[in-house]
Enzyme design. Structure first.
Site, mmCIF file in Angstrom:
data_model
loop_
_atom_site.group_PDB
_atom_site.id
_atom_site.type_symbol
_atom_site.label_atom_id
_atom_site.label_comp_id
_atom_site.label_asym_id
_atom_site.label_seq_id
_atom_site.Cartn_x
_atom_site.Cartn_y
_atom_site.Cartn_z
ATOM 1 N N GLY A 1 42.606 38.055 46.079
ATOM 2 C CA GLY A 1 44.355 38.126 45.850
ATOM 3 C C GLY A 1 44.477 39.530 44.862
ATOM 4 C CB SER B 1 43.591 39.790 39.271
ATOM 5 O OG SER B 1 44.246 40.892 38.507
ATOM 6 C CB CYS C 1 37.525 39.954 44.929
ATOM 7 S SG CYS C 1 39.046 42.475 44.902
ATOM 8 N NE ARG D 1 44.494 43.525 37.912
ATOM 9 C CZ ARG D 1 45.624 43.990 38.704
ATOM 10 N NH1 ARG D 1 46.510 45.575 38.491
ATOM 11 N NH2 ARG D 1 45.849 43.666 39.287
ATOM 12 C CG HIS E 1 36.074 40.553 49.988
ATOM 13 N ND1 HIS E 1 37.497 39.691 49.631
ATOM 14 C CD2 HIS E 1 36.855 41.421 49.667
ATOM 15 C CE1 HIS E 1 38.264 39.476 48.474
ATOM 16 N NE2 HIS E 1 37.895 41.175 48.604
ATOM 17 C CD GLU F 1 35.512 35.975 50.546
ATOM 18 O OE1 GLU F 1 37.100 36.682 50.532
ATOM 19 O OE2 GLU F 1 34.640 37.025 49.653
#
Length: 201
Positions: free
Chosen positions: A56, A58, A85, A112, A177, A179
């Site tokens: 998302g 951070s 992430c 990041r 990611h 997922e």
């Protein structure tokens, strides 16, 4: 051991993590005896024996962790954390962004915005140390990378820009990611490190 997996549900890919962990638990034979649920408060966190920190924004997630009184409970959480992430950024000890209040749970420094805005997403097949079954197809979306890691950190995968997968203790942090795909091997690896055994072949 049955699993009670929480997914920090303040911002980011929450439903995708829930679905991925449910699939992993099903494949491991724990589909009927385990739970995966959203975490928004210290009381929710106390019900978990493992936690996912999703991708998302951070800076937003960091602010909401503080706002919801979750910073110290997360630092004291006894279970493993599966971070992707933005979650990887939050797990670090050092982040060069004063807006982020990192949890300091993995001895690493993270960049990041490692790829900049012109290369916001890409995919790559990664060799993950110790992961059976061949390369892992990874989806990177405005991904961070680990610039340096302490001796206690197990580096699992690297690309030319830096380190993209690490373990320390029961924690697993990924700059991509998992997922978003159908491959649940990394979720299963994480669950096994929490003491959740495979019940079916």
């Amino acid at each position: 051991m049955d699993a009670k997996i929480g997914v920090l549900a303040l911002q980011g890919n929450v439903s995708e993590h829930i679905d991925a962990f449910l699939s992993a638990l099903e494949r491991m034979g724990h589909g009927l005896s385990s739970e995966v649920f959203e975490v928004r408060s210290p009381a929710d966190l106390a019900e978990c024996n493992a936690l996912a920190l999703p991708g998302g924004e951070s800076t937003t997630i960091s602010r909401l962790i503080d706002k919801n009184g979750l910073y110290e409970p997360l630092r004291a959480f006894p279970g493993g954390i599966f971070a992707t992430c933005a979650g990887m950024v939050l797990m670090a000890c050092h982040v060069e962004d004063p807006r982020i209040h990192p949890l300091g749970l993995i001895d690493m420094a993270v960049d990041r915005n490692a790829f900049g805005r012109q290369r916001e997403s890409f995919e790559a097949d990664l060799a993950i140390d110790g992961l059976k079954g061949g390369p892992f197809h990874a989806v990177f979306i405005r991904a961070p990378v680990v610039k340096s890691a302490g001796n206690a950190v197990h580096i699992l995968a690297e690309i030319p820009q830096g380190i993209v997968a690490v373990e320390q203790g029961r924690h697993l942090a990924l700059s991509f990611h998992p997922e978003l795909g159908e491959d649940t091997r990394l979720h299963e690896r994480f669950l096994q490190r929490q003491g959740i055994a495979i019940l079916v072949s």
